[in-house]
Design a protein around this motif. Structure first.
Motif, PDB file in Angstrom:
ATOM      1  N   GLN A 102       0.831  -1.210   0.000  1.00 42.68           N
ATOM      2  CA  GLN A 102       0.000   0.000   0.000  1.00 42.68           C
ATOM      3  C   GLN A 102       0.866   1.262   0.000  1.00 42.68           C
ATOM      4  OE1 GLN A 102      -2.537   0.536   3.455  1.00 42.68           O
ATOM      5  NE2 GLN A 102      -4.136   1.466   2.210  1.00 42.68           N
ATOM      6  N   SER A 103       1.997   1.227   0.706  1.00 42.36           N
ATOM      7  CA  SER A 103       2.890   2.391   0.765  1.00 42.36           C
ATOM      8  C   SER A 103       3.888   2.406  -0.392  1.00 42.36           C
ATOM      9  CB  SER A 103       3.631   2.414   2.106  1.00 42.36           C
ATOM     10  OG  SER A 103       4.446   1.268   2.254  1.00 42.36           O
ATOM     11  N   LYS A 104       3.746   1.457  -1.304  1.00 42.29           N
ATOM     12  CA  LYS A 104       4.551   1.373  -2.532  1.00 42.29           C
ATOM     13  C   LYS A 104       6.042   1.108  -2.275  1.00 42.29           C
ATOM     14  CE  LYS A 104       1.301   4.082  -5.254  1.00 42.29           C
ATOM     15  NZ  LYS A 104       0.204   3.894  -4.375  1.00 42.29           N
ATOM     16  N   GLN A 105       6.356   0.492  -1.150  1.00 42.68           N
ATOM     17  CA  GLN A 105       7.729   0.068  -0.894  1.00 42.68           C
ATOM     18  C   GLN A 105       7.985  -1.303  -1.508  1.00 42.68           C
ATOM     19  OE1 GLN A 105       9.134   1.167   3.290  1.00 42.68           O
ATOM     20  NE2 GLN A 105       6.899   1.146   3.488  1.00 42.68           N
ATOM     21  N   GLY A 163       4.243 -13.492  -4.595  1.00 42.25           N
ATOM     22  CA  GLY A 163       3.701 -12.445  -5.460  1.00 42.25           C
ATOM     23  C   GLY A 163       4.234 -11.042  -5.311  1.00 42.25           C
ATOM     24  N   PHE A 164       5.124 -10.787  -4.328  1.00 48.46           N
ATOM     25  CA  PHE A 164       5.554  -9.413  -4.088  1.00 48.46           C
ATOM     26  C   PHE A 164       7.052  -9.358  -3.789  1.00 48.46           C
ATOM     27  CE2 PHE A 164       1.139  -9.883  -2.928  1.00 48.46           C
ATOM     28  CZ  PHE A 164       0.535  -8.804  -3.544  1.00 48.46           C
ATOM     29  N   GLN A 165       7.653  -8.231  -4.121  1.00 47.95           N
ATOM     30  CA  GLN A 165       9.050  -8.023  -3.769  1.00 47.95           C
ATOM     31  C   GLN A 165       9.323  -6.539  -3.557  1.00 47.95           C
ATOM     32  OE1 GLN A 165      11.341  -9.639  -7.023  1.00 47.95           O
ATOM     33  NE2 GLN A 165      11.357  -7.729  -8.132  1.00 47.95           N
ATOM     34  N   LYS A 166      10.412  -6.272  -2.863  1.00 47.24           N
ATOM     35  CA  LYS A 166      10.801  -4.890  -2.581  1.00 47.24           C
ATOM     36  C   LYS A 166      11.039  -4.173  -3.902  1.00 47.24           C
ATOM     37  CE  LYS A 166      14.050  -2.241   0.259  1.00 47.24           C
ATOM     38  NZ  LYS A 166      13.148  -1.176   0.507  1.00 47.24           N
ATOM     39  N   LYS A 167      10.551  -2.961  -3.989  1.00 45.76           N
ATOM     40  CA  LYS A 167      10.755  -2.145  -5.186  1.00 45.76           C
ATOM     41  C   LYS A 167      12.227  -1.819  -5.333  1.00 45.76           C
ATOM     42  CE  LYS A 167       6.997   0.644  -6.832  1.00 45.76           C
ATOM     43  NZ  LYS A 167       6.292   1.910  -6.762  1.00 45.76           N
ATOM     44  N   ALA A 168      12.709  -1.905  -6.536  1.00 44.34           N
ATOM     45  CA  ALA A 168      14.098  -1.536  -6.807  1.00 44.34           C
ATOM     46  C   ALA A 168      14.250  -0.038  -6.643  1.00 44.34           C
ATOM     47  CB  ALA A 168      14.477  -1.956  -8.219  1.00 44.34           C
ATOM     48  N   LYS A 169      15.375   0.381  -6.062  1.00 40.16           N
ATOM     49  CA  LYS A 169      15.631   1.813  -5.887  1.00 40.16           C
ATOM     50  C   LYS A 169      15.892   2.465  -7.236  1.00 40.16           C
ATOM     51  CE  LYS A 169      17.438   1.578  -1.233  1.00 40.16           C
ATOM     52  NZ  LYS A 169      18.504   1.923  -0.328  1.00 40.16           N
ATOM     53  N   ALA A 170      15.315   3.645  -7.421  1.00 39.28           N
ATOM     54  CA  ALA A 170      15.548   4.394  -8.663  1.00 39.28           C
ATOM     55  C   ALA A 170      16.977   4.927  -8.657  1.00 39.28           C
ATOM     56  CB  ALA A 170      14.564   5.549  -8.764  1.00 39.28           C
ATOM     57  N   SER A 171      17.637   4.797  -9.803  1.00 41.88           N
ATOM     58  CA  SER A 171      19.032   5.239  -9.877  1.00 41.88           C
ATOM     59  C   SER A 171      19.149   6.708 -10.140  1.00 41.88           C
ATOM     60  CB  SER A 171      19.780   4.522 -10.992  1.00 41.88           C
ATOM     61  OG  SER A 171      19.517   3.159 -10.984  1.00 41.88           O
TER      62      SER A 171
END
Length: 171
Positions: A102-105, A163-171
């Motif tokens: 929900q917090s888009k992490q 079904g879910f994984q940590k969002k990759a950090k934007a470079s």
């Protein structure tokens, strides 16, 4: 007999005072010695927490009340809820997983039931989070469950891993 009555009254009063003091302590703001805030996961100022609900109580979260969880952060409405989470993380894991999405992490990477690729036509909303499934069968199974079972089915430990994984950090 009168002495016994007085002893019971005194013991009852002591019990009430103990419960009241523990309640006050649990609801006080978190201090730096408690398991809160770390600089590693995404800062709350970078997250949009509008509409994000506490993992313990169904209330809006405060950016200042957080705990590290799965290399990210979960947020709480108050210090009391943060303390409850710290005392029994496993009890609140399903809702903590939901909040990470929900917090888009975290982001959905597959069907929470099968791990297969998500079909965009199977999207539904579960606990305020849009989720998709690989097929109409998985979607129907989720939709037919009651609210708690549906949440467990989608955000429980096994499903979350599929079904879910940590969002990759934007470079």
């Amino acid at each position: 007999m009168k002495q016994n009555f007085l002893n019971r009254r005194l013991l009852s009063l002591a019990a009430v005072l103990l419960v009241a003091s523990v309640t006050v302590i649990a609801s006080e703001p978190m201090t730096s010695s408690e398991p809160m805030t770390s600089s590693e996961p995404k800062a709350a100022s970078e997250l949009d927490l509008a509409g994000v609900k506490c993992v313990v109580a169904p209330k809006d979260v405060q950016a200042s009340k957080s705990a590290d969880y799965k290399d990210a952060k979960v947020y709480f409405c108050c210090g009391g809820c943060a303390g409850k989470f710290a005392a029994n993380e496993k009890k609140y894991a399903t809702q903590a997983n939901r909040q990470l999405v929900q917090s888009k992490q975290f982001e959905q990477t597959g069907c929470p039931m099968s791990g297969n690729k998500v079909n965009p036509e199977t999207m539904i909303t579960v606990d305020g989070v849009k989720v998709g499934f690989c097929c109409e069968h998985c979607q129907a199974k989720a939709e037919s469950a009651d609210a708690k079972a549906k949440s467990d089915m989608i955000f429980g430990a096994k499903a979350f891993k599929k079904g879910f994984q940590k969002k990759a950090k934007a470079s």
